[in-house]
Design a protein around this motif. Sequence first.
Motif, short mmCIF file in Angstrom:
data_model
loop_
_atom_site.label_atom_id
_atom_site.label_comp_id
_atom_site.label_asym_id
_atom_site.label_seq_id
_atom_site.Cartn_x
_atom_site.Cartn_y
_atom_site.Cartn_z
N ASN A 244 14.45 -20.61 -9.53
CA ASN A 244 15.11 -20.93 -10.79
C ASN A 244 14.25 -20.54 -11.98
O ASN A 244 14.71 -19.87 -12.90
CB ASN A 244 15.36 -22.45 -10.85
CG ASN A 244 16.83 -22.76 -10.69
OD1 ASN A 244 17.67 -21.96 -11.09
ND2 ASN A 244 17.15 -23.88 -10.11
N ASN A 248 15.13 -17.46 -14.50
CA ASN A 248 15.39 -17.77 -15.91
C ASN A 248 14.49 -16.93 -16.82
O ASN A 248 14.93 -16.42 -17.85
CB ASN A 248 15.14 -19.25 -16.19
CG ASN A 248 16.24 -20.12 -15.62
OD1 ASN A 248 17.28 -19.62 -15.19
ND2 ASN A 248 16.03 -21.42 -15.60
N SER A 254 19.45 -19.05 -18.93
CA SER A 254 19.56 -19.99 -17.83
C SER A 254 20.48 -19.40 -16.75
O SER A 254 21.63 -19.08 -17.01
CB SER A 254 20.13 -21.30 -18.36
OG SER A 254 20.31 -22.18 -17.28
N LYS A 256 22.16 -19.68 -12.92
CA LYS A 256 22.47 -20.61 -11.82
C LYS A 256 22.20 -19.91 -10.50
O LYS A 256 22.54 -18.73 -10.35
CB LYS A 256 23.95 -21.01 -11.88
CG LYS A 256 24.19 -22.33 -12.59
CD LYS A 256 25.62 -22.80 -12.39
CE LYS A 256 26.46 -22.44 -13.60
NZ LYS A 256 27.88 -22.63 -13.46
N ARG A 258 22.29 -20.17 -6.07
CA ARG A 258 22.74 -20.93 -4.90
C ARG A 258 22.17 -20.27 -3.65
O ARG A 258 21.90 -19.06 -3.63
CB ARG A 258 24.27 -20.99 -4.83
CG ARG A 258 24.89 -19.67 -4.42
CD ARG A 258 26.39 -19.82 -4.12
NE ARG A 258 26.91 -18.58 -3.52
CZ ARG A 258 28.19 -18.35 -3.29
NH1 ARG A 258 29.09 -19.24 -3.60
NH2 ARG A 258 28.57 -17.21 -2.74
N ILE A 275 22.95 -15.37 -7.59
CA ILE A 275 22.93 -15.91 -8.95
C ILE A 275 24.34 -15.82 -9.50
O ILE A 275 25.13 -14.98 -9.06
CB ILE A 275 21.95 -15.16 -9.89
CG1 ILE A 275 22.30 -13.66 -9.95
CG2 ILE A 275 20.53 -15.34 -9.44
CD1 ILE A 275 21.58 -12.93 -11.05
N ASN A 276 24.63 -16.68 -10.47
CA ASN A 276 25.96 -16.58 -11.06
C ASN A 276 26.06 -15.25 -11.79
O ASN A 276 25.11 -14.78 -12.40
CB ASN A 276 26.25 -17.76 -11.99
CG ASN A 276 25.29 -17.83 -13.15
OD1 ASN A 276 24.10 -17.61 -12.97
ND2 ASN A 276 25.77 -18.14 -14.33
N TRP A 293 29.62 -14.80 -8.06
CA TRP A 293 28.22 -14.81 -7.61
C TRP A 293 27.79 -13.40 -7.24
O TRP A 293 28.57 -12.61 -6.73
CB TRP A 293 28.05 -15.72 -6.39
CG TRP A 293 28.34 -17.16 -6.69
CD1 TRP A 293 29.53 -17.79 -6.51
CD2 TRP A 293 27.44 -18.12 -7.23
NE1 TRP A 293 29.42 -19.10 -6.90
CE2 TRP A 293 28.15 -19.33 -7.35
CE3 TRP A 293 26.10 -18.08 -7.62
CZ2 TRP A 293 27.57 -20.50 -7.84
CZ3 TRP A 293 25.52 -19.24 -8.11
CH2 TRP A 293 26.24 -20.43 -8.22
N GLU B 485 23.53 -26.49 -1.38
CA GLU B 485 23.77 -26.74 -2.80
C GLU B 485 23.47 -28.20 -3.16
O GLU B 485 23.38 -28.53 -4.34
CB GLU B 485 25.21 -26.37 -3.17
CG GLU B 485 26.30 -27.26 -2.59
CD GLU B 485 26.68 -26.90 -1.15
OE1 GLU B 485 25.99 -26.06 -0.54
OE2 GLU B 485 27.67 -27.46 -0.62
#
Lengths: 356, 805
Positions: A244, A248, A254, A256, A258, A275-276, A293, B485
């Motif tokens: 993360n 970033n 920022s 996201k 997963r 990542i998003n 994603w 998650e």
Amino acid sequence: MSQTKPEVTRIGGLQATYDDFCAALSTCSTEAALADLKASLIGGKGTITQLMKGLKDLPLEERREFGVKANEIKDLIEEKSRTRLAEIRRQEALRAVEASWIDPSLRESNVTGGLNAAGFHPLTLVQREVEDVFLGMGFQILDGPHVETDYYNFEALNIPRDHPARDMQDTFWFPDLEHLLRTHTSAVQARGMQLYRPPFKFIAPGKCFRCERTDASHEMMFHQVEGMMVDKGVSVAHLTYFMNVILNHIFGRSVKVRLRPGFFPFVEPGFELDINCLICSGAGCSVCKHSGWVELLPCGMIHPAVLRTGNIDPTEYSGFAFGLGLDRLLMMRYGINDIRLIHSSDLRLSAQFKTF
Amino acid sequence: MLLSLNWIRDFVKLPAISEAEITGLITLRTAELDGVHAYGQVLESVLVAEVIRLEPVKNSSLKEAVIDVGGGRAHTVLCGAPNVCVGMKTLYAPVGTTLPDGKTVAVKSIAGVESHGFLCSEAELMLGSDDSGLVVLGRSVATGTKASAVFPDAVDTVIEIDNKSLTHRPDLWCHYGFARELATIFGVELANPFDQSWRQSVLNRSIETAAPVSVNVDPATCCLGFAWGSIDKVTVSPSPAWLRGRLHRVGIRPINNIVDIGNYVMLELGIPLHLYDRAKIKGTEIRVVPVRAPMSMELLDGSTAHLQPTDTLIVDEEGPLVLAGITGGARPAVSETTANLLLEVANWSASAVRKTSLRVGVRTESSLRYEKSLDSTLLNRTAIRALDLITTLCPESRIVGPLGITGLPPKQELPSIQLSLPYLNEILGTSVPPQDVERILTALGFTVEKRGDSMSVTVPSYRATKDVSCDMDLIEEVGRMWGYERITPMPPQSHVVPVKPAPLKQLQRSIADFMVYRGKALEIMTYPLIGLDLLKRACWPMLNDELVLQNAWSSDFDRMRPSLIPSALNALALNQKSYESFRFFEIGRSYVPGGDFCQERHEVIFVEFTREERKLVEALTLVENALSLTHSCDAVLRPLSEEGSSFVPANWEGMLQATAHEVWSPRGVSGVVFEVSPLLLQSMKIRGQASIVVLSLDALAHSVTFDHRKFEPINYFPSTSIDLTVSAGARIPVGDVLKGLREKSIPGVVSTSIVSVFPLPDDKKAVTLRLGLQKEGGTFTKEELQSCEQTTISILQSNGFPLRS
């Protein structure tokens, strides 16, 4: 009275001479002319010098009066000459500058000719940035050979000879089938474990090789950054924390992330980190195939077998590892549409990323 | 691998959520998806129709058909299918239907006849692959029925799994395996239709007699179990629509019922199998044997495989029937006339199959699965499932004799793993409740026995072949199903250790900075791989034949480069087409045979190119600055020695010898500077002048680690200087004039440098030198100055540089 007249004339002459000097001074425009003018008054044969020579025949009183006056005038002449000299020099300097006018717009950027740009390859820019983020967080930077052995590239990573996972990587082999071009920077994992005892954390950026046909999105050479951290109690939560923070930093916003299951024999559990999508912010677009994603990097907890290979007791220590592809990061950041440009040596690429 | 969700629904009741949610969860919990394909939406619009009347159309092979679509509605359509006939029931796509290929059915007029919609083949509706004629439906199907009601299984979603993400999962190469995953994901029950009573009911369909074929397995082979059985009186015919449809949707071409059943069972249960025409087997025994001597075998697809003694065959009296684990031969294949079958379900060692498969270059659905290490305990179930389907689809067929099994490895207890729950939570960095751990593992088929805060977990046989062997494997199972998650990112608590990059890394950075800010150059990257063509164009004599790749895909990149220079020349040739002049550099590696195999040398190369001007002096100055940057204070630039160096071979034609210099220190040569020879430039079609610098970063990094600098107190007494003009040969470097003076330290002389050089007649030149003079602790007397000057003059004189008057 008639006796004093010549004396009055003498003093008056002094004044007249000075007045003449003042008049002439303003027309003096060179150092030489000024020197001549000065010499004509107070030089060896100068008017004032001559006048002063005649003084010795005069009475003391008159001599003193004349002498005082003459000295006053001499001082004035000296001072005015100095001032004038400074003025002349200033004028001369200005004239010289004026005469040698420089065209300020004749700069490299306006002149035809060669390529005068200097700067780093864009991949270096991205790599340094990634390295600096990790250095700042206490990761050492390592590298290993490009021509690797089967051991470091596969065996030590829990990928024995007949493991189907070898198919996942199109390997360039040398005829002895013992040496190869490293297919991933994970080959540095075992080398790192030989170098350090836990706790440690390092990254290993570098070139990797895959035997595949090239096109705009496939290249036989590319760049990865391997990362590894081993300590007591390292967990998946720590892995996601580092990922993360790093992402970033790299993306400057920022991001996201997963994790989802991914299989790599040298990690257990193994993950694909998504990542998003930064294009659509997760809403779904063609770049993320409408999933929101984008797959970014494989990672996982270091497999106990790999730790044992590095003489690290997996019951005492755990760790995570990840592999970040730099080429895609670079292409995403700058919108480079063809991966083959990276190794093309084309200055038309490098020049677009010039430092100056 | 393609999976049909309907097929999976045979075993598990999926919740009523969207298929996007289902596939999303498969991605998050099990494996990566490459795609999702929807089938059968068209069947909602397509209707059952009966052909009432047929008329030929003039000047056309088409027929005009009047069809009844139920509810008293009739339509006229044009039809060209050979099997169309009055009274047949088939499928009709009305105007406005969107077909699977994306086209919309519109009214069409051909030869004066308007066609309102059309009658469909199987292929047009993606029901199957048959495009030879119209779909033929049974008489009992009511006209006007939606096709989706006739073919409910054909309204399906097919998911495409990325095979790479299943490399470690032998159990997931089938629908039943994925059904188990989905049952776990959704917390629903996995049906087990393959229980003991099912087994018994299938085996009851057998005639009690001796087995017509016996099997002998040579223990020297890679066989891990061999189950077989015989079936008589089968009728080879096309499979029913549901079977053809399922195979079609998961990418397998239906052939006939027997071949289709073989494929179906493999896709359902994950174990490959073979069905032979028993009439084509010679003798009553088949044997599993190792290949004894190199031989060749004709495969089912007509190709020939060259076999070696490490391979395994299934043979009869006549010879090879099957190349174990990979593919069958042509001889025993089922044909339309086949009546009696031999069923074989075997397991083979993964590595043996993989080796043979890679070597003969044949990869099949079978080898793909065997490579993953299959579970021998599943052979029996697979065999019975095949017998089940054959006897169901060919009701008159009979199983003949018992189901045999042989060649199994010695029975081993299933592995049991101790799983500590605190450790599980430490590794995942979260806290999974014990009941969730138990639920997940149980659903996946593990047997769990709780013992305090740990669990004794028994691995099911289908996960025990290779996949699950330690607690980390179990932690992965729990983690993924519980949901990654749900893990909150946490910073670690760890030691703080200052870090500093290794010397070589630091140098790579500072030299790159130097090349940009001082060298004013652009960085480039070239391939570390090179080919003979470029090496020859660069006249490079070292070809690195020892470092040629086994499997290069292009002769232009088939070996490691012996030097950065040819790559740089290539880059130069490319870029001079775009620019009149430029400077570039690369930080890279060259590779030479040596050490264990290959030595990698870290180097930097700098190239300055101009059309006219020669830039040798600038390049040399750049190197001097670089040496200063790296504190290489004992290194000097000197003319290149004749033996060459590791950077350039002796007498390399590409180098202008007279300009070549090397960086020398007592530790060896660490760099070269030269101009490229005009001949090479010409032959590489480069129009201009090029200077090249190559420096060894390995050598320089050594210097960086030790900073030799030390402060000397500043001498504040005034300094003075003396200029002297001497004469020298026109082609003597002025450096030689200075060198003689610098070697002999003259007291009081603190610097020597060149003021000016101007040419003289007779191949001479005048060189004006300046001596910088400074005395420690005071100023010089006139006599001292004269003595300095005299000493200098006599040294110059004796070096052959007389004072000019």
